[in-house]
Design a protein around this motif. Structure first.
Motif, PDB file in Angstrom:
ATOM      1  N   ALA A   1     -62.930 -49.495 -90.721  1.00 42.92           N
ATOM      2  CA  ALA A   1     -61.960 -48.979 -91.693  1.00 42.92           C
ATOM      3  C   ALA A   1     -62.637 -48.067 -92.712  1.00 42.92           C
ATOM      4  O   ALA A   1     -62.127 -46.981 -93.027  1.00 42.92           O
ATOM      5  N   MET A   2     -63.790 -48.491 -93.234  1.00 42.01           N
ATOM      6  CA  MET A   2     -64.484 -47.671 -94.226  1.00 42.01           C
ATOM      7  C   MET A   2     -65.010 -46.378 -93.609  1.00 42.01           C
ATOM      8  O   MET A   2     -64.905 -45.296 -94.206  1.00 42.01           O
ATOM      9  N   ALA A   3     -65.569 -46.484 -92.408  1.00 44.33           N
ATOM     10  CA  ALA A   3     -66.103 -45.300 -91.730  1.00 44.33           C
ATOM     11  C   ALA A   3     -64.998 -44.303 -91.425  1.00 44.33           C
ATOM     12  O   ALA A   3     -65.158 -43.091 -91.631  1.00 44.33           O
ATOM     13  N   ALA A   4     -63.857 -44.799 -90.947  1.00 42.73           N
ATOM     14  CA  ALA A   4     -62.746 -43.906 -90.618  1.00 42.73           C
ATOM     15  C   ALA A   4     -62.165 -43.255 -91.868  1.00 42.73           C
ATOM     16  O   ALA A   4     -61.782 -42.076 -91.846  1.00 42.73           O
ATOM     17  N   ALA A   5     -62.100 -43.997 -92.974  1.00 38.56           N
ATOM     18  CA  ALA A   5     -61.576 -43.435 -94.222  1.00 38.56           C
ATOM     19  C   ALA A   5     -62.477 -42.312 -94.736  1.00 38.56           C
ATOM     20  O   ALA A   5     -61.991 -41.246 -95.151  1.00 38.56           O
ATOM     21  N   ALA A   6     -63.790 -42.533 -94.715  1.00 38.90           N
ATOM     22  CA  ALA A   6     -64.721 -41.492 -95.151  1.00 38.90           C
ATOM     23  C   ALA A   6     -64.619 -40.273 -94.236  1.00 38.90           C
ATOM     24  O   ALA A   6     -64.618 -39.120 -94.708  1.00 38.90           O
ATOM     25  N   ALA A   7     -64.523 -40.511 -92.933  1.00 35.61           N
ATOM     26  CA  ALA A   7     -64.437 -39.416 -91.972  1.00 35.61           C
ATOM     27  C   ALA A   7     -63.154 -38.618 -92.154  1.00 35.61           C
ATOM     28  O   ALA A   7     -63.157 -37.378 -92.067  1.00 35.61           O
ATOM     29  N   ALA A   8     -62.038 -39.310 -92.403  1.00 34.19           N
ATOM     30  CA  ALA A   8     -60.770 -38.613 -92.622  1.00 34.19           C
ATOM     31  C   ALA A   8     -60.854 -37.706 -93.852  1.00 34.19           C
ATOM     32  O   ALA A   8     -60.334 -36.578 -93.843  1.00 34.19           O
ATOM     33  N   ASN A   9     -61.523 -38.186 -94.895  1.00 33.83           N
ATOM     34  CA  ASN A   9     -61.691 -37.364 -96.096  1.00 33.83           C
ATOM     35  C   ASN A   9     -62.570 -36.149 -95.817  1.00 33.83           C
ATOM     36  O   ASN A   9     -62.324 -35.053 -96.341  1.00 33.83           O
ATOM     37  N   ALA A  10     -63.589 -36.327 -94.981  1.00 31.01           N
ATOM     38  CA  ALA A  10     -64.457 -35.202 -94.615  1.00 31.01           C
ATOM     39  C   ALA A  10     -63.690 -34.163 -93.801  1.00 31.01           C
ATOM     40  O   ALA A  10     -63.871 -32.952 -93.986  1.00 31.01           O
TER      41      ALA A  10
END
Length: 333
Positions: free
Chosen positions: A63-72
């Motif tokens: 969840a944290m990795a996907a959230a950071a990636a979506a923001n990128a």
């Protein structure tokens, strides 16, 4: 007749987007001292850390990795379907297979992307960034997502007074894409196994199973050994990365090392003889040591605070268990 390989025209790579995820819960030194024999003043004086973030149960690594990636992706102005590869750097995933990167790619909707994990402890993000930059420059990918994601609280014994105050959770991601000009400098990297004991996991599984206080292997660290090694080896590696990129300290906008310890960062900056105008990342004060997530998190804070601007150059360098390191000079997104 000798066959030749089909090659693409030479191109460069750059960081096209940056995104982060910081867990909701802020943990103070006072709270840490409820579990270890220490004081708020000692923790801050030894590490520079005032607060850190701990992930809640719903803030999983995927969840944290996907959230950071979506923001990128949003920062880069791209859709998930335009990503050719997802690389996740980390050391704290309790599930070794399937790769975390596959779950992240699926969550993002990057259905056609390749995905794999890279394990190099706190140096992982810079190693993964080098791999992604080389992929784009070689033409094997147009856009690569590089993510550093950690739940260090899963692998740190909360009663271990030597490191319980240091480590924390979070995720940071960048999109690497093509560029007409160099945006990611040559990587400088290495490893020294003679110091492997200095930062390691418990190796006695039998003891771990027999002790209910240790439900899984935990990180163990000889802080003094890591400090001495890092200062002696990372400073020359930083100089080498700048030489490889063809720039001097006077041309740097920022120094963004792995956020292991503020005292360590200050010593490195002093020995590199960085001019006063160079912004030195100090995100460790508020985020703690987030291992492979620390460099992108620190990059984002410097940009958010206005200490640097898009287009400035920064020296990145990660280092950790192994002991190993990787670094490069980049143009900030």
């Amino acid at each position: 007749m000798t066959a030749g390989l089909l090659t693409t025209a030479h191109r460069h790579s750059r960081i096209a987007g940056l995104g982060t995820y910081r867990p909701r819960r802020t943990v103070t030194n006072k709270e840490i001292c409820e579990r270890i024999d220490s004081t708020e003043e000692w923790i801050e004086s030894r590490s520079g850390i005032v607060t850190r973030r701990f992930a809640s149960p719903d803030e999983t690594l995927p969840a944290m990795a996907a959230a950071a990636a979506a923001n990128a992706l949003t920062h880069a102005g791209l859709e998930a379907g335009q990503i050719d590869c997802v690389i996740v750097a980390g050391m704290s995933d309790l599930v070794q297979t399937p790769p975390l990167a596959v779950a992240v790619a699926h969550a993002l909707g990057a259905r056609g992307a390749a995905a794999f994990d890279l394990s190099a402890a706190c140096a992982g993000f810079c190693h993964a960034l080098a791999v992604a930059g080389d992929m784009v420059s070689a033409g094997s990918a147009a856009h690569v997502l590089v993510i550093g994601a950690e739940r260090m609280t899963d692998i740190v014994d909360p009663s271990d007074r030597t490191i319980a105050f240091l480590f924390a959770d979070g995720a940071g991601a960048v999109v690497v894409g093509p560029s007409d000009e160099p945006g990611i400098g040559p990587a400088v990297r290495g490893a020294d196994g003679s110091h492997a004991h200095a930062l390691r996991m418990d190796s006695d599984w039998g003891a771990v199973r027999d002790d209910p206080a240790l439900p899984r292997p935990y990180m163990r660290m000889d802080g003094r050994s890591v400090f001495r090694w890092a200062v002696s080896r990372i400073v020359p590696a930083g100089r080498e990365a700048m030489r490889a990129a063809g720039i001097s300290t006077g041309e740097l906008g920022a120094f963004i090392p792995h956020q292991a310890n503020l005292r360590m960062t200050e010593v490195m900056a002093e020995r590199l003889a960085l001019p006063a105008a160079v912004a030195v990342a100090d995100d460790v004060k508020h985020s703690g040591n987030t291992s492979s997530a620390s460099v992108p998190l620190a990059m984002e804070r410097l940009l958010q605070e206005g200490a640097v601007r898009s287009g400035d150059t920064a020296l990145l360098i990660g280092f950790g268990a192994g002991l190993n390191y990787a670094g490069q000079v980049v143009v900030l997104p």
